[in-house]
Design an enzyme around this catalytic site. Structure first.
Site, PDB file in Angstrom:
ATOM      1  N   HIS A   1       0.852  -1.319  -0.139  1.00 12.82           N
ATOM      2  CA  HIS A   1      -0.009   0.034  -0.007  1.00 12.82           C
ATOM      3  C   HIS A   1       0.878   1.130  -0.017  1.00 12.82           C
ATOM      4  O   HIS A   1       0.679   2.152  -0.737  1.00 12.82           O
ATOM      5  CB  HIS A   1      -0.827   0.160   1.291  1.00 12.82           C
ATOM      6  CG  HIS A   1      -1.828  -1.095   1.479  1.00 12.82           C
ATOM      7  ND1 HIS A   1      -1.930  -1.946   2.553  1.00 12.82           N
ATOM      8  CD2 HIS A   1      -2.957  -1.617   0.522  1.00 12.82           C
ATOM      9  CE1 HIS A   1      -2.991  -2.730   2.318  1.00 12.82           C
ATOM     10  NE2 HIS A   1      -3.496  -2.485   1.291  1.00 12.82           N
TER      11      HIS A   1
ATOM     12  N   LYS B   1     -14.693  -8.428   5.117  1.00 11.87           N
ATOM     13  CA  LYS B   1     -13.566  -9.205   5.679  1.00 11.87           C
ATOM     14  C   LYS B   1     -13.296  -9.457   7.109  1.00 11.87           C
ATOM     15  O   LYS B   1     -13.982  -8.535   7.718  1.00 11.87           O
ATOM     16  CB  LYS B   1     -12.310  -8.878   5.190  1.00 11.87           C
ATOM     17  CG  LYS B   1     -12.291  -7.864   3.966  1.00 11.87           C
ATOM     18  CD  LYS B   1     -10.749  -7.506   3.533  1.00 11.87           C
ATOM     19  CE  LYS B   1     -10.667  -6.896   2.018  1.00 11.87           C
ATOM     20  NZ  LYS B   1      -9.551  -6.297   1.808  1.00 11.87           N
TER      21      LYS B   1
ATOM     22  N   ARG C   1      -2.385  -6.075  -8.277  1.00 14.02           N
ATOM     23  CA  ARG C   1      -1.378  -7.389  -7.920  1.00 14.02           C
ATOM     24  C   ARG C   1      -1.798  -8.157  -9.410  1.00 14.02           C
ATOM     25  O   ARG C   1      -1.366  -7.852 -10.575  1.00 14.02           O
ATOM     26  CB  ARG C   1      -1.478  -7.959  -6.776  1.00 14.02           C
ATOM     27  CG  ARG C   1      -0.774  -7.120  -5.814  1.00 14.02           C
ATOM     28  CD  ARG C   1      -1.521  -7.356  -4.219  1.00 14.02           C
ATOM     29  NE  ARG C   1      -2.576  -7.298  -4.269  1.00 14.02           N
ATOM     30  CZ  ARG C   1      -3.762  -7.341  -3.120  1.00 14.02           C
ATOM     31  NH1 ARG C   1      -2.902  -7.532  -1.991  1.00 14.02           N
ATOM     32  NH2 ARG C   1      -4.966  -6.990  -3.075  1.00 14.02           N
TER      33      ARG C   1
ATOM     34  N   SER D   1      -2.907  -7.801   2.802  1.00 12.35           N
ATOM     35  CA  SER D   1      -3.040  -7.580   4.415  1.00 12.35           C
ATOM     36  C   SER D   1      -3.790  -9.299   4.752  1.00 12.35           C
ATOM     37  O   SER D   1      -3.314  -9.382   6.238  1.00 12.35           O
ATOM     38  CB  SER D   1      -4.450  -6.590   4.707  1.00 12.35           C
ATOM     39  OG  SER D   1      -3.620  -5.471   4.295  1.00 12.35           O
TER      40      SER D   1
HETATM   41  P1  ADP Z   1      -5.889  -6.057   0.554  1.00  9.56           P
HETATM   42  O1  ADP Z   1      -6.681  -6.381   1.808  1.00  9.56           O
HETATM   43  O2  ADP Z   1      -5.976  -7.032  -0.440  1.00  9.56           O
HETATM   44  O3  ADP Z   1      -4.481  -5.816   1.003  1.00  9.56           O
HETATM   45  P2  ADP Z   1      -7.063  -3.193   0.588  1.00  9.56           P
HETATM   46  O4  ADP Z   1      -8.625  -3.148   0.402  1.00  9.56           O
HETATM   47  O5  ADP Z   1      -6.614  -3.043   1.782  1.00  9.56           O
HETATM   48  O6  ADP Z   1      -6.699  -4.935   0.273  1.00  9.56           O
HETATM   49  O7  ADP Z   1      -6.235  -2.627  -0.368  1.00  9.56           O
HETATM   50  C1  ADP Z   1      -6.522  -1.166  -0.916  1.00  9.56           C
HETATM   51  C2  ADP Z   1      -5.873  -1.234  -2.515  1.00  9.56           C
HETATM   52  O8  ADP Z   1      -4.567  -1.442  -2.473  1.00  9.56           O
HETATM   53  C3  ADP Z   1      -6.305  -2.137  -3.485  1.00  9.56           C
HETATM   54  O9  ADP Z   1      -6.367  -1.405  -4.688  1.00  9.56           O
HETATM   55  C4  ADP Z   1      -5.340  -3.230  -3.644  1.00  9.56           C
HETATM   56  O10 ADP Z   1      -5.464  -4.071  -4.719  1.00  9.56           O
HETATM   57  C5  ADP Z   1      -3.892  -2.375  -3.313  1.00  9.56           C
HETATM   58  N1  ADP Z   1      -3.097  -3.360  -2.724  1.00  9.56           N
HETATM   59  C6  ADP Z   1      -3.060  -3.990  -1.587  1.00  9.56           C
HETATM   60  N2  ADP Z   1      -1.862  -4.493  -1.571  1.00  9.56           N
HETATM   61  C7  ADP Z   1      -1.181  -4.311  -2.607  1.00  9.56           C
HETATM   62  C8  ADP Z   1       0.172  -4.779  -3.067  1.00  9.56           C
HETATM   63  N3  ADP Z   1       1.155  -5.662  -2.185  1.00  9.56           N
HETATM   64  N4  ADP Z   1       0.693  -4.163  -4.243  1.00  9.56           N
HETATM   65  C9  ADP Z   1       0.004  -3.169  -4.907  1.00  9.56           C
HETATM   66  N5  ADP Z   1      -1.251  -2.851  -4.459  1.00  9.56           N
HETATM   67  C10 ADP Z   1      -1.888  -3.408  -3.488  1.00  9.56           C
END
Ligand code: ADP
Length: 178
Positions: free
Chosen positions: A17, A41, A90, A128
């Site tokens: 993030h 979630k 991703r 996450s």
């Molecule tokens: P997650 O629980 O899957 O990590 P979030 O809802 O917190 O997802 O993610 C917010 C945004 O950040 C989404 O667009 C998600 O695709 C992106 N994101 C999450 N992890 C990564 C990563 N490792 N690399 C790039 N983008 C990410």
């Protein structure tokens, strides 16, 4: 002035993030990280905790704000005057979900543009959800999150929380592992 939102659950914020936010601030005048209060979630941190962890992780970046929000993301975008929504991509599974979301959002808010940034290769497999599981199982998570998030995860996992739903969609101390 171009304002972008970067919405997500951020439970907790990871280096994946942070990488997306770091790159997005270079593209827009202001980036507002939106912490969605009630995602479908399992949550380890409540929304205030997720906001605090994200604020600390992004404090070094100029022109970044972190706010929590509930309801439709497009309404959050309107409320803060954003013209752009940033998302991270991703693997291909992210693409399909983002595509569906984008189609729906375009219907609700035709003027809001979506900008997707590709993940950095080292964070390709970082989510996450996987991070929380690794923390739970005692894995070494230091390469994936800043130190204050490592500490928060260790504290939460060490407190004896178990995986499970409560009515607030949070991990609870009593619920069984699903
Ligand atoms: P997650 O629980 O899957 O990590 P979030 O809802 O917190 O997802 O993610 C917010 C945004 O950040 C989404 O667009 C998600 O695709 C992106 N994101 C999450 N992890 C990564 C990563 N490792 N690399 C790039 N983008 C990410």
């Amino acid at each position: 002035m171009i304002i972008a939102i970067y919405p997500g659950s951020f439970d907790p914020i990871t280096n994946g993030h942070i990488d997306i936010a770091t790159r997005a601030v270079k593209l827009f005048d202001k980036l507002i990280v939106g912490v969605y209060e009630t995602p479908q979630k399992y949550l380890l941190f409540n929304s205030d905790e997720r906001v605090a962890l994200a604020r600390q992780a992004l404090a070094h970046l100029p022109n970044v704000e972190v706010q929590k929000y509930s309801g439709l993301t497009v309404n959050f975008a309107k409320r803060v005057g954003a013209q752009v929504m940033v998302r991270g991509l991703r693997a291909s599974s992210d693409f399909e979900r983002e595509f569906d979301l984008a189609m729906m959002n375009k219907k609700f808010a035709p003027d809001l543009e979506l900008v997707c940034l590709m993940t950095a290769i080292e964070y390709q497999f970082l989510s996450s959800t996987i991070l929380k599981e690794a923390a739970w199982l005692g894995g070494d998570i230091e390469d994936f999150v800043p130190q204050h998030v490592v500490d928060a995860l260790k504290e939460r996992v060490g407190s004896g929380m178990k995986l499970g739903f409560t009515e607030k969609n949070m991990y609870s101390k009593t619920d069984p592992i699903p």
